[in-house]
Enzyme design. Structure first.
Site, PDB file in Angstrom:
ATOM      1  CE1 TYR A  83       0.834   2.346   8.510  1.00 49.17           C
ATOM      2  CE2 TYR A  83      -0.375   4.014   9.739  1.00 49.17           C
ATOM      3  CZ  TYR A  83      -0.218   3.259   8.593  1.00 49.17           C
ATOM      4  OH  TYR A  83      -1.075   3.421   7.543  1.00 49.17           O
ATOM      5  NE  ARG A 100      -2.011   1.798   3.455  1.00 49.55           N
ATOM      6  CZ  ARG A 100      -1.931   1.555   4.762  1.00 49.55           C
ATOM      7  NH1 ARG A 100      -2.544   0.512   5.273  1.00 49.55           N
ATOM      8  NH2 ARG A 100      -1.207   2.326   5.545  1.00 49.55           N
ATOM      9  CG  HIS A 106      -6.421   2.454   6.192  1.00 47.36           C
ATOM     10  ND1 HIS A 106      -6.532   1.172   5.712  1.00 47.36           N
ATOM     11  CD2 HIS A 106      -7.617   2.737   6.768  1.00 47.36           C
ATOM     12  CE1 HIS A 106      -7.738   0.694   5.984  1.00 47.36           C
ATOM     13  NE2 HIS A 106      -8.417   1.636   6.626  1.00 47.36           N
TER      14      HIS A 106
END
Length: 372
Positions: A270, A257, A261
């Site tokens: 993160y 990805r 998100h």
């Protein structure tokens, strides 16, 4: 079936490497040139859809958009391997696959705009509504495939999910039911390394997600999710197997990805930028372009034609989403049940009276009959 036939490979299947060179494989053949050109066009369109949707979010025209930038090979491959009688069960991140399956881009954005749960005719396109809860669509997909089997229909169901969905109970139930009742469904896991902020290492201790298939008695396979040629070959094989009565299978695509998100997520909290940059060289679009250019199958004229087609899609998205929706408050109650209950009717009248008192809506128009 021997138990050894269930075990996925140690490394993901790859037919075109990062430089665009072909990789020989004993089982899976490289798709023909016309198929690869069609896939490349899909990648170009998918990338433009992702970019345009991101811009529409920033303009306030979309409420949210889960980008599949970098995962377009999985999206395009999923749509291309299905026949006209097959069904796709997508997630919220699979808008590119939904559009590639024939849904109008503006209709595919309705859910993400916040107007309706599904803005398209699911039966006409054989695409189920995009599912926001993790893994719930897998149960629906299996049930649909079982029903098609009972009716004797020529239908294979392709059920999409992410790596995070494999930790849900619905994933287990769907896999177990599909295997026990031998239904024509293919589970396609797009392993993009993160379930929002949770890395794969916190999701499973299995050698791979494809290995989970073994415990259910179905074959699993791993594929380079950024190699659209390999995705087409591996997924196509699984769909053909299901169509021939071979039952379900699990395909894990190793991808990444590249963006957050959703637009509401700060992925810098993160993961490191160096990690993201390491995947830039694995871009599925760049990889296939290099291959097709080296073989002479792709020239400047074709590139321009594909880019122009992608821009037409983006233009249609902008035009549709820059138009304010004509909303009818009664729709909140009109489609809950086939026949409206007295309780729902009472709630509607309470809301109607409140709206009339507010003076925000002309009581003689929408509230007294509606537009649908």
């Amino acid at each position: 079936m021997l138990h050894t036939d269930l075990i996925p490979r140690d490394t993901a299947v790859q037919l075109i490497d990062q430089s665009g060179a072909t990789v020989g494989d004993d089982r899976y053949a490289l798709p023909d040139t016309d198929t690869l050109l069609a896939a490349y066009r899909g990648l170009v369109e998918g990338r433009r859809i992702n970019d345009q949707a991101g811009a529409l979010v920033r303009q306030g025209r979309l409420a949210v958009y889960p980008s599949s930038h970098g995962q377009e090979a999985c999206q395009v491959g999923a749509a291309m391997v299905l026949g006209s009688t097959d069904w796709l069960f997508p997630t919220y991140r699979d808008s590119v696959a939904v559009i590639a399956r024939g849904v109008a881009p503006a209709d595919a954005m309705v859910l993400l705009k916040g107007d309706w749960h599904s803005g398209y005719d699911v039966r006409a396109h054989r695409v189920a509504p995009q599912a926001t809860p993790l893994a719930t669509q897998l149960l629906h997909a299996v049930g649909f495939a079982q029903a098609a089997k009972h009716r004797g229909e020529d239908t294979v169901v392709l059920a999409l999910c992410g790596d995070g969905a494999t930790s849900e109970g619905d994933f287990h139930e769907a896999m177990n039911f599909a295997a026990v009742f031998h239904v024509p469904v293919v589970f396609f896991v797009q392993n993009n390394e993160f379930a929002i902020s949770v890395p794969l290492a916190r999701q499973t201790a299995a050698p791979s997600l494809a290995h989970k298939a073994v415990g259910y008695g179905m074959p699993g396979q791993r594929v380079d999710g950024n190699d659209v040629a390999a995705v087409l070959a591996v997924l196509g094989d699984a769909v053909s197997r299901a169509r021939a009565g071979g039952g379900p299978s699990l395909i894990e695509a190793h991808t990444y990805r590249m963006q957050a998100h959703t637009n509401a997520d700060d992925d810098t909290r993160y993961r490191e930028r160096d990690e993201v940059q390491a995947w830039v060289a694995r871009d599925p679009l760049v990889r296939l372009r290099a291959h097709l250019t080296s073989t002479g199958a792709l020239d400047a004229e074709a590139e321009e034609r594909f880019a122009a087609g992608a821009e037409e899609i983006a233009t249609a998205m902008r035009a549709a989403l820059n138009t304010d929706a004509d909303l009818d408050p009664e729709d909140l109650f009109r489609f809950v049940t086939a026949t409206r209950s007295p309780q729902l009717d009472e709630q509607w009248h309470l809301l109607r009276d409140e709206i009339e008192r507010s003076g925000l809506v002309d009581a003689g128009s929408t509230l007294n009959g509606g537009h649908r």
